[in-house]
Design an enzyme around this catalytic site. Sequence first.
Site, short mmCIF file in Angstrom:
data_model
loop_
_atom_site.label_atom_id
_atom_site.label_comp_id
_atom_site.label_asym_id
_atom_site.label_seq_id
_atom_site.Cartn_x
_atom_site.Cartn_y
_atom_site.Cartn_z
N GLU A 142 0.83 -1.20 0.00
CA GLU A 142 0.00 0.00 0.00
C GLU A 142 0.86 1.26 0.00
O GLU A 142 1.72 1.42 0.88
CB GLU A 142 -0.89 0.04 1.24
CG GLU A 142 -1.84 -1.13 1.39
CD GLU A 142 -2.63 -1.06 2.68
OE1 GLU A 142 -3.79 -1.49 2.69
OE2 GLU A 142 -2.08 -0.58 3.71
N CYS A 143 0.65 2.14 -0.94
CA CYS A 143 1.27 3.46 -0.99
C CYS A 143 2.79 3.38 -0.88
O CYS A 143 3.45 3.08 -1.86
CB CYS A 143 0.67 4.35 0.10
SG CYS A 143 0.89 6.12 -0.20
N GLY A 144 3.36 3.63 0.29
CA GLY A 144 4.80 3.50 0.44
C GLY A 144 5.28 2.10 0.09
O GLY A 144 6.37 1.91 -0.44
#
Length: 464
Positions: A335-337
């Site tokens: 997720e994301c990072g």
Amino acid sequence: MNLLRKTGTAQTVSCPAVIIAAPASGQGKTTITAALARLLHNQGKVVRVFKTGPDYLDPQILAQASGYPVEQLDLWMAGEAYCRRRLFEAACTADVILVEGVMGVFDGEPSSADLAARFGLPMLLVMDVKGMAQTVAALASGIAHFREDVTIAGLVANACASSRHRELIEGAMPDDLPLLAAVPRDPNLALPERHLGLVQASEVRDDLELRFEAGAQALASEGLGDALLGLAPVVFEAPLDEPLVELPSLAGTTVGVARDAAFSFIYQANLDLLQQMGAQLCYFSPLEGNRLPDCDALWLPGGYPELYAQSLAENRGMKAALRGFFVAGKPILAECGGLLYCLEALTDCNGQTHEMLGLLPGEGAMRGRRGCQGMQTAPLPEGPVRAHAHHRSRSEGTPEPIAHGKRQRHPAPGEPIYRARRLTATYLHLFFPNNPAAVARLFSPTPRQTGDQSDSRSLFDAVE
């Protein structure tokens, strides 16, 4: 501990509770909530704190201040029944409940005011009064009377310049809206910030302790803790009419969770759900570890990989372990990072480019103050899961996504969702309790859903 009472067929419990809200972001909600939590904690009270809306950084701060884990309350992302249950469970053991609002009082759909109205929670209005005096009273009064179903218990004037400044504000306040506290303008009280919000609690723990205690002392001198405890208790009702749903099983599954300074955007509710479904959790650090724990699935949550990109790039042992886990076809949620970590390269805030995992084609880069945020539903093959996006980076050269997030109230496509082997990567942060069945399928060592899982090709597919 508060006593339970039965009214008809419903169980109820009551305790003082309040939402700390503000006219806008940046008014000092988290600073005041943390200081108030520490003040009450120091008085021997059990303080349960919640955060309105999707947020990872504020809950870290508030958990340290209060001594208890902090969860999110969001009517769209989590649902009314979930919020009702969490508030009821907290009230069973708490002496007081604090809920930090999000953005401005009426901002968003649903807003902090909507949450307050739904559960009968009074609101404490925090306002940065720098550059204002009597006008503070006009703004506060307008907010207090904007909706009939919302009660503003009083005002906390933040960043007050002097005793005379306080007198001018208090003298202008209407009789039905008291000034409960005036917090002095003091840089030692403010919480440290960076590009995505507050600095992580783990990075500045000792400094935060000094700020918490200073804030608690400032609020104690104003009598804010006593004023809050003197409010009429809020009655919370157990969601007895909520249908009983058997959670899907992850028994026998061990989920490895990346957790360190680079990867820390983790909902406590997500961890709790995985354990409630029978999963065993083990934690590892992509920054400092050189191998993976013995696990069946991995979760690479969001965080600040851009601040630690060089260290992540130089940790060749961990990179090799993660690549091997991917090639073995085991489930990974990034997720994301975590998505940025899975790309070929990441350009950090200083313009330096570093080699990442290469599980997906593409490169990530920071883009200054511009960013993306908002609520979206992730239409995964395993089932839809409500989520949110909040990032100030971009990715380029990525493969064709299998889907895009569906925005809460806008027709434009949301964040792309990528799938390669058992890797699911997206900028979206999923709220697992919204769809436990989908989450169980996502982390299950044996795929439980139909559909093609190789829509996106990894770099490794080209060399095998």
